[in-house]
Write a protein that holds these residues in place. Sequence first.
Motif, short mmCIF file in Angstrom:
data_model
loop_
_atom_site.label_atom_id
_atom_site.label_comp_id
_atom_site.label_asym_id
_atom_site.label_seq_id
_atom_site.Cartn_x
_atom_site.Cartn_y
_atom_site.Cartn_z
N VAL A 161 14.80 -11.08 11.64
CA VAL A 161 15.34 -12.38 11.25
C VAL A 161 16.19 -12.23 9.99
CG1 VAL A 161 14.73 -14.69 10.39
CG2 VAL A 161 13.55 -13.73 12.39
N ALA A 162 15.67 -11.54 8.98
CA ALA A 162 16.40 -11.38 7.73
C ALA A 162 17.75 -10.71 7.97
CB ALA A 162 15.58 -10.57 6.73
N SER A 163 17.77 -9.69 8.79
CA SER A 163 19.02 -8.96 9.01
C SER A 163 20.00 -9.74 9.88
CB SER A 163 18.74 -7.58 9.61
OG SER A 163 18.24 -7.70 10.91
N SER A 164 19.50 -10.65 10.69
CA SER A 164 20.38 -11.40 11.58
C SER A 164 21.03 -12.61 10.90
CB SER A 164 19.62 -11.85 12.83
OG SER A 164 18.68 -12.85 12.51
N MET A 165 20.56 -12.99 9.72
CA MET A 165 21.07 -14.19 9.05
C MET A 165 22.26 -13.91 8.14
SD MET A 165 17.58 -16.06 7.76
CE MET A 165 17.32 -14.83 6.49
N VAL A 166 22.54 -12.67 7.89
CA VAL A 166 23.56 -12.31 6.91
C VAL A 166 24.62 -11.42 7.55
CG1 VAL A 166 21.92 -12.50 4.97
CG2 VAL A 166 22.22 -10.30 6.13
N PRO A 167 25.77 -11.31 6.89
CA PRO A 167 26.79 -10.39 7.41
C PRO A 167 26.26 -8.96 7.48
CG PRO A 167 27.70 -11.78 5.66
CD PRO A 167 26.21 -12.01 5.69
N SER A 168 26.85 -8.17 8.35
CA SER A 168 26.34 -6.82 8.59
C SER A 168 26.27 -5.96 7.34
CB SER A 168 27.17 -6.12 9.68
OG SER A 168 28.52 -6.01 9.27
N ASP A 169 27.16 -6.19 6.38
CA ASP A 169 27.13 -5.37 5.16
C ASP A 169 26.05 -5.81 4.17
OD1 ASP A 169 28.58 -7.75 4.64
OD2 ASP A 169 29.63 -6.81 2.96
N LYS A 170 25.32 -6.85 4.49
CA LYS A 170 24.27 -7.36 3.59
C LYS A 170 22.88 -7.29 4.22
CE LYS A 170 27.28 -10.21 0.90
NZ LYS A 170 27.75 -9.21 0.01
N ARG A 171 22.77 -6.68 5.37
CA ARG A 171 21.50 -6.65 6.11
C ARG A 171 20.39 -5.90 5.38
NH1 ARG A 171 23.98 -5.88 12.16
NH2 ARG A 171 24.67 -8.04 12.32
N ALA A 172 20.70 -4.73 4.86
CA ALA A 172 19.66 -3.95 4.17
C ALA A 172 19.11 -4.71 2.98
CB ALA A 172 20.22 -2.60 3.73
N GLY A 173 19.96 -5.38 2.24
CA GLY A 173 19.51 -6.17 1.10
C GLY A 173 18.63 -7.33 1.51
N VAL A 195 16.69 -7.51 4.20
CA VAL A 195 15.38 -6.97 4.58
C VAL A 195 14.61 -6.56 3.33
CG1 VAL A 195 14.19 -5.12 5.82
CG2 VAL A 195 16.14 -6.28 6.88
N ALA A 196 15.28 -5.95 2.38
CA ALA A 196 14.61 -5.52 1.14
C ALA A 196 14.05 -6.71 0.37
CB ALA A 196 15.59 -4.73 0.26
N ARG A 197 14.78 -7.81 0.35
CA ARG A 197 14.29 -9.00 -0.37
C ARG A 197 13.04 -9.57 0.31
NH1 ARG A 197 19.77 -9.22 -1.13
NH2 ARG A 197 20.16 -10.53 0.70
N VAL A 198 12.99 -9.54 1.63
CA VAL A 198 11.79 -9.99 2.33
C VAL A 198 10.62 -9.06 2.03
CG1 VAL A 198 10.75 -10.32 4.61
CG2 VAL A 198 13.04 -11.22 4.14
N MET A 199 10.87 -7.76 2.09
CA MET A 199 9.80 -6.78 1.85
C MET A 199 9.37 -6.73 0.39
SD MET A 199 9.14 -5.87 4.82
CE MET A 199 9.96 -6.17 6.36
N MET A 200 10.18 -7.31 -0.50
CA MET A 200 9.81 -7.39 -1.91
C MET A 200 8.50 -8.15 -2.07
SD MET A 200 10.50 -6.60 -5.05
CE MET A 200 12.19 -6.09 -5.01
N GLY A 201 8.21 -9.04 -1.13
CA GLY A 201 6.93 -9.75 -1.17
C GLY A 201 5.75 -8.80 -1.10
N LEU A 202 5.88 -7.78 -0.30
CA LEU A 202 4.81 -6.78 -0.19
C LEU A 202 4.68 -5.99 -1.49
CD1 LEU A 202 2.68 -5.46 1.61
CD2 LEU A 202 4.47 -3.95 2.49
N THR A 203 5.81 -5.64 -2.08
CA THR A 203 5.79 -4.92 -3.36
C THR A 203 5.13 -5.77 -4.44
OG1 THR A 203 7.81 -3.75 -2.76
CG2 THR A 203 7.26 -3.81 -5.10
N LEU A 204 5.49 -7.04 -4.50
CA LEU A 204 4.89 -7.93 -5.50
C LEU A 204 3.40 -8.14 -5.24
CD1 LEU A 204 7.77 -10.53 -5.92
CD2 LEU A 204 7.06 -8.74 -7.53
#
Length: 179
Positions: A130-142, A144-153
């Motif tokens: 879902v995270a990667s599908s909502m943004v332009p292709s050049d922003k997908r990794a970021g 996904v990383a922002r969603v996974m930041m929840g796990l890091t926190l």
Amino acid sequence: MSIHQTPGHVLPARSAAKMEAAMAVGAFAIGTGEFAIMGLMPDIAHNLNLSEPQVGHAISAYALGVMVGAPLLAILGAKLLRKHMLLLLMGLYALGNFATAFTPTFGSLVAFRFISGLPHGAYFGIAAVVASSMVPSDKRAGAVARVMMGLTLAMLLGNPIATFLGQHFGWRSAFALVS
């Protein structure tokens, strides 16, 4: 669109950020609930009259739930809208943790930790898509990383807080809070 691109509807940046934040909160809850038990093993063992190795079986049950739940729930929910699937997964996660908070026996502790683990893998997989599908292709990794930041926190903040609360207000409070 090439065959390797994921189809999706690119959202305005503000809308995507809100959805990423919501999914990151889910990741935070999952990460906190997954690992909080480790800091509370002595408290759980004492309260349920178990040994710490027995409480460790509840950790293994959670991991087994992750392994079983990821493919099973992804297949069962394949026809649902991803938004609805994420909400259902978090509802199941909340229910499993709430039940853990009120578990009276070793057997139910293990069963409820298994149930809590079921949505884990499917949630992270679907949230990444879902995270990667909502943004332009050049922003997908970021995204996904922002969603996974929840796990890091969860590792940095959620687990120490859950352990502190569990040790001071009873281990059950940590799981009630996660739910």
